[in-house]
Design an enzyme around this catalytic site. Structure first.
Site, PDB file in Angstrom:
ATOM      1  N   HIS A   1      -0.248  31.034  28.441  1.00  0.00           N
ATOM      2  CA  HIS A   1       0.752  31.161  27.375  1.00  0.00           C
ATOM      3  C   HIS A   1       0.059  31.846  26.194  1.00  0.00           C
ATOM      4  O   HIS A   1      -0.919  31.307  25.665  1.00  0.00           O
ATOM      5  CB  HIS A   1       1.255  29.766  26.980  1.00  0.00           C
TER       6      HIS A   1
ATOM      7  N   ASP B   1       4.724  19.024  12.001  1.00  0.00           N
ATOM      8  CA  ASP B   1       3.910  18.474  10.912  1.00  0.00           C
ATOM      9  C   ASP B   1       4.729  18.530   9.641  1.00  0.00           C
ATOM     10  O   ASP B   1       5.414  19.520   9.385  1.00  0.00           O
ATOM     11  CB  ASP B   1       2.630  19.304  10.725  1.00  0.00           C
TER      12      ASP B   1
ATOM     13  N   PHE C   1      -7.226  28.469  10.859  1.00  0.00           N
ATOM     14  CA  PHE C   1      -6.210  27.906  11.743  1.00  0.00           C
ATOM     15  C   PHE C   1      -6.861  26.932  12.733  1.00  0.00           C
ATOM     16  O   PHE C   1      -6.363  25.831  12.967  1.00  0.00           O
ATOM     17  CB  PHE C   1      -5.475  29.028  12.472  1.00  0.00           C
TER      18      PHE C   1
ATOM     19  N   SER D   1       3.522  33.478  29.769  1.00  0.00           N
ATOM     20  CA  SER D   1       4.614  33.321  28.810  1.00  0.00           C
ATOM     21  C   SER D   1       4.091  33.749  27.444  1.00  0.00           C
ATOM     22  O   SER D   1       2.880  33.848  27.243  1.00  0.00           O
ATOM     23  CB  SER D   1       5.121  31.874  28.792  1.00  0.00           C
TER      24      SER D   1
END
Ligand SMILES: Cc1cc2nc3c(=O)[nH]c(=O)nc-3n(C[C@H](O)[C@H](O)[C@H](O)COP(=O)(O)OP(=O)(O)OC[C@H]3O[C@@H](n4cnc5c(N)ncnc54)[C@H](O)[C@@H]3O)c2cc1C
Length: 279
Positions: A257, A100, A207, A7
């Site tokens: 994914h 968040d 990140f 995906s």
């Protein structure tokens, strides 16, 4: 040869140029025959319309599209309205998250945790939507403990989640241990690894640090040593991610994914390396 489903994840573009670029990236990525394509949703609702528009484009291209939906700062009424909109648009699958709060932004709203959002989705829409949730092989950064995080994951499944997608990780052992611990609780939902193709160094490190993903020391040092040499970073990243995906596939993951970052090249290249192993 094992073949597993994949995906793809996108984020909603903010400009007409971004919309056109994403459409071109999707056209290239569809050659990978993804099971579904998901589109992120800015907590606080800032990209709500962009998320729906991108998912509608995906549906219009004859593919399965899944909007992400977040609950932080939201009310039951707005979530209910959004679920109705999604259902009316022909959407049958969601990725449900807490989200968040943007830094310095207001209050939690009527939901505290993703498990409460999933309860609300099931209450409001029954079994209409297939629900994917987030999982954290290296523990969510705000969790009180790994055990508490595991319980929080179990609560999402008990509330009605059908499957999970993990936060990105580079440590396969953390993933397998997490899956073993989940299975030991009698939970059998698929837990699909989230794969971040490596295309740059500083953005990736920032990140990863924010979302609690460990970059092993040897990888961090290598990435730092390449400086601005993007070609070397990409070549190294491709090797590392190919090895990680090969191991995950050979040990039986239910799918992969890909966090595409709206770019076709890195994901296509990685999947080409995994040729005959991803469907
Ligand atoms: C695949 C994936 C897709 C994502 N997509 C988006 C997106 O589109 N938009 C976006 O804004 N963010 C997105 N995120 C980020 C996500 O919103 C953040 O990681 C967020 O901090 C947690 O969301 P969650 O759904 O995992 O929350 P939760 O499952 O609610 O967990 C959040 C924290 O609360 C703790 N917790 C949960 N329940 C309890 C309880 N009952 N008691 C005590 N503690 C508890 C957990 O241990 C964890 O520390 C995504 C993350 C992933 C992995």
């Amino acid at each position: 040869m094992v073949k597993i489903p994949i995906s793809l994840e996108f984020f909603p573009p903010k400009t007409p140029e971004g919309v056109a670029k994403l459409a071109a990236a999707r056209a290239e990525l569809y050659a990978l025959e993804p099971e579904f394509c998901s589109v992120t949703y800015g907590a606080g609702g800032s990209t709500q319309n962009g998320t729906l528009a991108a998912v509608q484009a995906i549906l219009g291209e004859g593919r399965s599209g899944a909007p992400h939906i977040t609950c932080i700062g939201a009310s039951r009424a707005t979530v209910g309205g959004l679920l109705d909109t999604y259902r009316a648009a022909g959407i049958t699958r969601l990725v449900a998250l807490r989200g968040d709060l943007p830094s310095g932004a207001g209050s939690f709203g009527e939901f505290r945790y993703a498990s409460e959002l999933i309860e609300q989705i099931r209450q409001h829409s029954g079994s209409h939507f297939r629900i994917e949730v987030a999982a954290y092989p290296e523990t969510h950064p705000q969790a009180r403990s790994p055990e508490a995080d595991l319980k929080a994951f179990a609560a999402k499944v008990a509330a009605g989640a059908d499957a999970a997608i993990t936060q990105m990780f580079f440590n396969a052992d953390a993933y397998f241990r997490f899956v073993d611990e989940v299975r030991a609780l009698g939970i059998s939902v698929p837990i699909v690894p989230g794969i971040m193709p490596i295309t740059n160094s500083s953005g990736l490190m920032r990140f990863a640090d924010n979302c609690g993903c460990e970059i092993p020391r040897w990888m961090r040092l290598r990435l730092q040593s390449y400086g601005d040499d993007v070609k070397s970073i990409r070549a190294f990243g491709l090797d590392v991610m190919t090895a990680l995906c090969e191991r995950l596939i050979s040990e039986g993951v239910p799918g992969l994914h890909f966090y595409t970052m709206n770019q076709a090249g890195p994901t296509v290249e990685l999947c080409r390396r995994l040729e005959h192993r991803v469907a």
